[in-house]
Design an enzyme around this catalytic site. Structure first.
Site, PDB file in Angstrom:
ATOM      1  N   THR A 152      69.904  63.876  75.043  1.00 11.49           N
ATOM      2  CA  THR A 152      69.176  63.224  73.946  1.00 11.49           C
ATOM      3  C   THR A 152      68.989  61.732  74.213  1.00 11.49           C
ATOM      4  OG1 THR A 152      71.289  63.117  72.794  1.00 11.49           O
ATOM      5  CG2 THR A 152      69.792  64.848  72.129  1.00 11.49           C
ATOM      6  N   THR A 153      70.027  61.084  74.795  1.00 17.00           N
ATOM      7  CA  THR A 153      69.886  59.662  75.128  1.00 17.00           C
ATOM      8  C   THR A 153      68.875  59.492  76.258  1.00 17.00           C
ATOM      9  OG1 THR A 153      72.207  59.382  74.531  1.00 17.00           O
ATOM     10  CG2 THR A 153      71.190  57.578  75.725  1.00 17.00           C
ATOM     11  N   ASP A 204      76.315  60.149  70.872  1.00 20.14           N
ATOM     12  CA  ASP A 204      75.293  61.183  71.029  1.00 20.14           C
ATOM     13  C   ASP A 204      73.954  60.595  70.562  1.00 20.14           C
ATOM     14  OD1 ASP A 204      74.114  63.753  71.342  1.00 20.14           O
ATOM     15  OD2 ASP A 204      74.303  64.076  69.197  1.00 20.14           O
ATOM     16  N   ASP A 257      77.232  70.060  71.941  1.00 24.99           N
ATOM     17  CA  ASP A 257      76.371  69.800  73.108  1.00 24.99           C
ATOM     18  C   ASP A 257      76.763  70.692  74.279  1.00 24.99           C
ATOM     19  OD1 ASP A 257      75.244  67.912  71.544  1.00 24.99           O
ATOM     20  OD2 ASP A 257      75.583  66.209  72.867  1.00 24.99           O
TER      21      ASP A 257
END
Length: 545
Positions: free
Chosen positions: A93-94, A60, A390
């Protein structure tokens, strides 16, 4: 010759101009490189060991950049956008870190050639605005009238999120569980009303969703084992009261003349406790939960009357029980009526792995639920919890914003093609800069290919061809090392995820580009003065700072 004017404190670092801007961009790219390989279904995991030796295995992006403990001031901007994406949307998020890093990388050559940063910022903001409008234009709206269709959409969005996590093989099992959990909440969809409890042991498929409340058995005294562990339609009292004899304070002093007076003091304390216990028994409650301790006398008293009690219940669990079963958290036992007592269809204590859990099932106005996670290693269960967080966030977002787009690099390729076409209609430096942003958007499908071991150049050429022909939902097909219509393949993501990632990445890039000077104050030393520390740690002579 003009005398040199010293304004800043001695030891202050001051860097400015093009070199420090390039240095800031390089620092951001280092952060980007640290999470680059975690993108997508074939992304690798990172193991991060903190100062205390605790290992965290995760893919994550937000978790990784948080644990990296970045100290470079410009690179911290990238960390902050990953955190904001995690808090706002939960997923992507990445992607947001990769986009921000790539936006900066693409404009590095322009800065070297002397293009003013404000020209770049203006072009990037314009391009972002165009891209967001394009997402809103092509996003597919889902009809909320049909609950089955909406449920199917939510499950597909959850499955897309989970496909890049450690639990990708069980994504169909967990996506259904996540959608069921979110559907049990009220219209505000509060995240804290979904409790996630981790129990080591068993297989991942042994995880279960309780449409009510389940929490770990609390510390108990003698007499607890004599209490019944199963009730049907019990009344539940939720307390914020201590039900045990208080130990005398160390500095308390009571002067008595004879033994009878001392006995009266002791009896009074016992009577206060028994009076509370009797009132709780008479109000009809069968299950007593308290945030504060319930002592051995009270435990035995309740066991003799076939009542169940649990003390030191965590505040979060007590509030979720109140939400599920009704009632109120009481701070007195006087005048307890049925209106302040909760109820549920069944209460039971069950053994789950090596732990015992209290289950409240069939709650009348259940607006809360509990997910019990099973699994082997502790790190594995923790990563499963992060993955479910998530997925839950994505489902909540998809319920509130009913527009979806295709994932797997499809939307990024479409935006890239759109911006490239637009850039050719304008003149000047903007044309080059918007074209640079269009190229930067290709980092997502390119990285998906690289992480899966595909030939990225070949697949990107195929994608450019398809998008030029108007096939706007074509993206990377990870399973067949090819391209595919990802909308038809049900690789769906809420449009808000992409919009948020794009806007956050663009803003972060603009913030870093707008910095033209970095002034770093000297570190303060333990002695308080700016000179070398005095041996022994004492201040030197003179006025203390």
């Amino acid at each position: 010759m003009q005398p040199q004017i010293i304004i800043l404190k001695e030891g202050t670092e001051n860097s400015q101009g093009r070199s420090q801007l390039i240095s800031n961009i390089n620092a951001c790219q280092v952060v980007m490189d640290s999470v680059r390989t975690t993108l997508g279904p074939r992304g690798m995991d990172k193991m991060i060991v903190d100062g205390r030796g605790k290992a965290t295995i995760s893919n994550d992006g937000a978790t990784i950049v948080k644990l990296l403990d970045v100290v470079h001031p410009a690179a911290k901007t990238i960390v902050n956008i990953a955190k904001s994406q995690d808090a706002e949307v939960g997923d992507g998020t990445t992607s947001v870190v990769l986009l921000a890093g790539e936006f900066l990388k693409q404009c590095k050559s322009f800065i070297d050639e002397g293009v003013h940063p404000q020209v770049i910022i203006k072009s990037y903001r314009k391009a972002t605005h165009l891209a967001v409008d394009r997402i809103n234009e092509i996003a597919i709206k889902i009809k909320k009238d049909d609950p089955n269709e909406q449920r199917e959409l939510l499950e597909k969005c959850a499955a897309t999120t989970l496909s890049s996590k450690l639990i990708a093989n069980q994504k169909s099992f967990f996506s259904k569980m996540v959608v069921n959990a979110v559907m049990l909440l009220d219209e505000l969809l509060p995240l804290n009303m979904i409790g996630i409890k981790k129990v080591q042991g068993g297989a991942l498929e042994d995880s279960m969703l309780v449409s009510g409340v389940a929490f770990k058995k609390t510390f108990s005294y003698a007499g607890f084992e004599m209490q019944p562990k199963k009730y049907t339609n019990p009344k539940i009292a939720l307390l914020n009261i201590e039900l045990e004899l208080k130990a005398e304070r160390d500095n308390a002093e009571i002067r008595v003349d004879n033994v009878e007076e001392y006995q009266k003091v002791v009896d009074a304390e016992w009577n206060i406790l028994y009076d509370k216990l009797e009132k709780l028994h008479l109000c009809g409650a069968r299950v007593i939960l308290s945030k504060l301790p319930i002592g051995d006398v009270a435990t035995q008293y309740f066991a003799d009357r076939d009542m169940f009690c649990a003390g030191r219940v965590p505040d979060e669990d007590l509030r979720r029980t109140m939400k599920a079963c009704g009632g109120a958290i009481l701070s007195t036992v006087n005048n307890v009526t049925d209106s302040v007592l909760g109820t549920c269809e069944s209460f039971e204590e069950q053994q789950i792995g090596g732990e015992r859990f209290n289950f409240f099932n069939g709650c009348s106005n259940a607006k809360t639920c509990t997910i019990l996670l099973r699994g082997g290693a502790e790190q594995f269960i923790e990563e499963t919890e992060r993955s479910l967080h998530d997925a839950i966030m994505i489902v909540r977002r998809a319920i509130k914003n009913d527009a979806v787009v295709a994932g797997g690099g499809a939307i990024e390729m479409e935006l890239s093609k759109y911006l490239r076409d637009y850039s050719r209609t304008i003149a000047g430096k903007e044309q080059l800069l918007i074209s640079a942003m269009a190229k930067a958007l290709e980092i997502i499908p390119r990285q998906l290919c690289d992480n899966a071991g595909f030939d990225a150049t070949n697949i990107l050429n195929k994608l450019r061809q398809k998008h030029a022909q108007g096939e706007k939902w074509y993206g990377v097909d990870i399973n067949n090392e090819d391209i595919a219509d990802n909308f038809a393949a049900c690789v769906w993501e809420p449009a808000v995820v992409k919009i948020n990632a794009l806007v956050a990445a663009s803003e972060a890039a603009c913030v870093i580009l707008s910095v033209d000077e970095t002034i770093k104050a000297p570190k303060s030393q333990g002695g308080g003065g700016s000179g070398p520390p005095v041996p022994g740690g004492r201040r030197g002579m003179g006025r203390p700072h």
